[in-house]
Write an enzyme that holds these catalytic residues in place. Structure first.
Site, PDB file in Angstrom:
ATOM      1  N   CYS A   1       0.384   3.422   3.074  1.00 20.12           N
ATOM      2  CA  CYS A   1       1.015   2.803   4.246  1.00 20.12           C
ATOM      3  C   CYS A   1       2.522   3.049   4.231  1.00 20.12           C
ATOM      4  CB  CYS A   1       0.741   1.299   4.279  1.00 20.12           C
ATOM      5  SG  CYS A   1      -1.003   0.872   4.337  1.00 20.12           S
TER       6      CYS A   1
ATOM      7  N   CYS B   1       0.833  -1.212   0.000  1.00 19.64           N
ATOM      8  CA  CYS B   1       0.000   0.000   0.000  1.00 19.64           C
ATOM      9  C   CYS B   1       0.869   1.265   0.000  1.00 19.64           C
ATOM     10  CB  CYS B   1      -0.901  -0.040   1.234  1.00 19.64           C
ATOM     11  SG  CYS B   1      -1.635   1.537   1.686  1.00 19.64           S
TER      12      CYS B   1
END
Length: 97
Positions: A25, A22
């Site tokens: 992230c 991600c």
């Protein structure tokens, strides 16, 4: 350690559900590291990869990553999904101490 034990490890605990793939992230990783350093060992920051902790993520209704959850005395007090400013995250955690 079980999730239940982890969120009861201290009076206030911050949990981050993330995924290595991600981009949001990945952008939050250094921010979370800084927050973790600021909070110190008295306020644990638990980081869980949703791919390695899929059942736990589902049990906690994690629909997107990153998702941050603050627990106080084992009870969910606050939840946020997405990128967040480090100072804002730190202030939010400290507001529950």
């Amino acid at each position: 350690m079980t999730y239940s034990a982890a969120i009861n490890e201290a009076p206030v605990v911050l949990v981050e559900f993330f995924a290595t793939w991600c981009p949001h992230c990945q952008k939050m990783m250094p921010v979370v590291d800084k927050v973790k350093a600021e909070l110190g060992p008295a306020t644990p920051v638990i980081q869980l990869d949703i791919d390695q902790n899929n059942a736990t993520a589902k049990e906690n209704r994690v629909d997107g990553v990153p998702t941050f959850i603050i627990y106080k005395n084992g009870q969910e007090m606050w939840r946020y999904s997405g990128e967040i400013d480090g100072n804002e995250l730190l202030a939010k955690v400290q507001s529950y101490k």
